[in-house]
Design a protein around this motif. Structure first.
Motif, PDB file in Angstrom:
ATOM      1  N   LEU A 250      47.402  43.347  33.751  1.00 50.44           N
ATOM      2  CA  LEU A 250      48.171  42.926  32.645  1.00 50.44           C
ATOM      3  C   LEU A 250      48.058  41.200  32.510  1.00 50.44           C
ATOM      4  CD1 LEU A 250      51.405  44.944  32.545  1.00 50.44           C
ATOM      5  CD2 LEU A 250      49.785  44.548  30.662  1.00 50.44           C
ATOM      6  N   MET A 251      47.712  40.684  31.557  1.00 46.73           N
ATOM      7  CA  MET A 251      47.724  39.210  31.195  1.00 46.73           C
ATOM      8  C   MET A 251      48.925  38.886  30.571  1.00 46.73           C
ATOM      9  SD  MET A 251      44.794  38.077  32.551  1.00 46.73           S
ATOM     10  CE  MET A 251      45.069  39.374  33.766  1.00 46.73           C
ATOM     11  N   PRO A 252      49.745  37.662  30.669  1.00 51.24           N
ATOM     12  CA  PRO A 252      50.766  37.448  30.204  1.00 51.24           C
ATOM     13  C   PRO A 252      51.311  37.556  28.659  1.00 51.24           C
ATOM     14  CG  PRO A 252      50.163  35.616  31.634  1.00 51.24           C
ATOM     15  CD  PRO A 252      48.952  36.605  31.581  1.00 51.24           C
ATOM     16  N   GLY A 253      50.136  37.447  27.968  1.00 52.61           N
ATOM     17  CA  GLY A 253      50.066  37.609  26.396  1.00 52.61           C
ATOM     18  C   GLY A 253      49.933  38.934  25.980  1.00 52.61           C
ATOM     19  N   ASP A 254      49.442  39.980  26.881  1.00 51.46           N
ATOM     20  CA  ASP A 254      49.183  41.339  26.475  1.00 51.46           C
ATOM     21  C   ASP A 254      50.529  41.909  26.022  1.00 51.46           C
ATOM     22  OD1 ASP A 254      46.696  41.130  27.430  1.00 51.46           O
ATOM     23  OD2 ASP A 254      46.747  42.146  29.081  1.00 51.46           O
ATOM     24  N   ASP A 255      50.379  42.631  24.626  1.00 47.18           N
ATOM     25  CA  ASP A 255      51.392  43.303  23.953  1.00 47.18           C
ATOM     26  C   ASP A 255      50.898  44.738  24.098  1.00 47.18           C
ATOM     27  OD1 ASP A 255      49.358  43.965  22.398  1.00 47.18           O
ATOM     28  OD2 ASP A 255      50.546  42.837  20.502  1.00 47.18           O
TER      29      ASP A 255
ATOM     30  N   VAL B  48      62.260  39.170  38.210  1.00 45.86           N
ATOM     31  CA  VAL B  48      61.089  39.135  38.340  1.00 45.86           C
ATOM     32  C   VAL B  48      60.721  39.650  39.900  1.00 45.86           C
ATOM     33  CG1 VAL B  48      58.866  37.871  38.361  1.00 45.86           C
ATOM     34  CG2 VAL B  48      60.572  37.293  36.593  1.00 45.86           C
ATOM     35  N   ALA B  49      59.782  40.426  40.033  1.00 42.98           N
ATOM     36  CA  ALA B  49      59.939  40.963  41.575  1.00 42.98           C
ATOM     37  C   ALA B  49      58.698  40.246  42.080  1.00 42.98           C
ATOM     38  CB  ALA B  49      58.943  42.175  41.608  1.00 42.98           C
TER      39      ALA B  49
ATOM     40  N   THR C 216      57.113  33.273  35.650  1.00 42.81           N
ATOM     41  CA  THR C 216      57.127  34.656  34.585  1.00 42.81           C
ATOM     42  C   THR C 216      58.260  34.390  33.708  1.00 42.81           C
ATOM     43  OG1 THR C 216      55.704  35.989  35.858  1.00 42.81           O
ATOM     44  CG2 THR C 216      57.022  36.911  34.395  1.00 42.81           C
ATOM     45  N   ASP C 217      58.410  34.477  32.291  1.00 41.06           N
ATOM     46  CA  ASP C 217      59.155  34.564  31.826  1.00 41.06           C
ATOM     47  C   ASP C 217      59.795  36.110  30.961  1.00 41.06           C
ATOM     48  OD1 ASP C 217      61.360  34.012  29.694  1.00 41.06           O
ATOM     49  OD2 ASP C 217      60.157  32.387  28.560  1.00 41.06           O
TER      50      ASP C 217
ATOM     51  N   LEU D 199      57.915  37.861  27.574  1.00 45.95           N
ATOM     52  CA  LEU D 199      57.432  39.117  27.816  1.00 45.95           C
ATOM     53  C   LEU D 199      57.990  40.243  26.894  1.00 45.95           C
ATOM     54  CD1 LEU D 199      56.809  39.357  31.821  1.00 45.95           C
ATOM     55  CD2 LEU D 199      54.866  38.767  29.761  1.00 45.95           C
ATOM     56  N   ARG D 200      59.667  40.101  26.756  1.00 46.45           N
ATOM     57  CA  ARG D 200      59.862  41.261  26.001  1.00 46.45           C
ATOM     58  C   ARG D 200      59.654  40.883  24.525  1.00 46.45           C
ATOM     59  NH1 ARG D 200      64.193  40.854  29.764  1.00 46.45           N
ATOM     60  NH2 ARG D 200      65.138  39.289  28.388  1.00 46.45           N
TER      61      ARG D 200
END
Length: 276
Positions: A175-180, A210-211, A219-220, A224-225
């Motif tokens: 997963l990339m950060p911008g992937d919805d 965040v794990a 990571t925000d 992400l949500r």
């Protein structure tokens, strides 16, 4: 070749935990036993030098503590020769009575810096993917006809997905950060194979937490949500269970991997869904 989402039967849920040794040994041993007792199928170890002890001996120790599967999440192919990784993986299969699964990929973003620090060659992505192929090929040779070490491949691009379609037992999509949700659903549906493979989901964020070892420290969760990212699950176990069932029904994911800090919180989810 056929569309995997059209031909694959629904697989039962299973759940894994990335649980590196970051505490004193007694605390880690207790955590391993609790993870096994909560119904998780697999204890997983990252492959990051300097973060924790090496994966192989740590996983062998974990397998001796509890009756659960163990695996790498995931070996980075450029960190060691293909024959060495294959030998190690085969040895773990033998020593755990077949409870080891080899996760392998081409390495995390930024692995080039790590390779330079270790004095290793900085190989191109295509060369790293060729190392993955060679590793799995050598593993199959070592296993022979009487042993099959399951292979989990972490993939993203079309060449990696094609290799996974040929070799992998389980496929997890980076997963990339911008992937919805829509983008990841498209990526999974575009994965084509004539083999029956398991699809896995890497969940790095639960609620606002965040794990460690599973996502960048910056990571925000809110971002992400807002992007409807599949890297996030709700904090409430009931809502998390509902969302996990939705992801299997709509996308095909049946194997979910969490960080160790979430293992107890999500234990009710595992108790409800594992094996169903």
């Amino acid at each position: 070749m056929t569309d995997s989402t059209a031909t694959r039967a629904t697989k039962p849920f299973r759940f894994g935990v990335v649980a590196p040794l970051t505490t004193d040994l007694p605390t880690w041993r207790d955590r391993v036993r609790r993870i096994a007792g909560s119904g998780y199928s697999t204890l997983l170890m990252p492959d990051v030098p300097k973060w924790q002890p090496a994966p192989a001996p740590t996983l062998a120790a974990a397998a001796g503590l509890a009756d659960l599967r163990v695996g790498t999440w995931v070996y980075a192919s450029p960190l060691r020769p293909a024959w060495s990784t294959a030998w190690e993986a085969h040895s773990l299969s033998v020593l755990t009575d077949g409870r080891f699964e080899m996760g392998i990929g081409t390495g995390r973003p930024g692995i080039e810096d790590e390779l330079r620090e270790l004095g290793l060659p900085v190989t191109r992505p295509g060369e790293r993917l060729a190392q993955v192929r060679e590793t799995v090929t050598r593993l199959r040779e070592l296993d022979g006809p009487d042993l099959h070490t399951p292979v989990v491949m972490a993939v993203r691009g079309p060449k990696a997905r094609a290799l996974a379609a040929e070799f992998a037992d389980t496929v997890t999509f980076a997963l990339m950060p911008g992937d919805d949700r829509a983008e990841m659903t498209r990526l999974v549906r575009d994965f084509r194979t004539d083999r029956d493979v398991e699809l896995s989901q890497h969940v790095a964020v639960v609620g606002d937490s965040v794990a460690p070892f599973m996502a960048s420290p910056d990571t925000d969760p809110a971002a992400l949500r807002a992007a409807d990212s599949l890297a996030v699950l709700p904090d409430d176990p009931a809502a998390a269970a509902e969302e996990i069932q939705r992801r299997r029904e709509e996308i095909g994911f049946s194997y979910f991997v969490f960080g160790a800090d979430f293992a107890e919180k999500l234990a009710p989810v595992v108790a409800e869904l594992a094996g169903h």
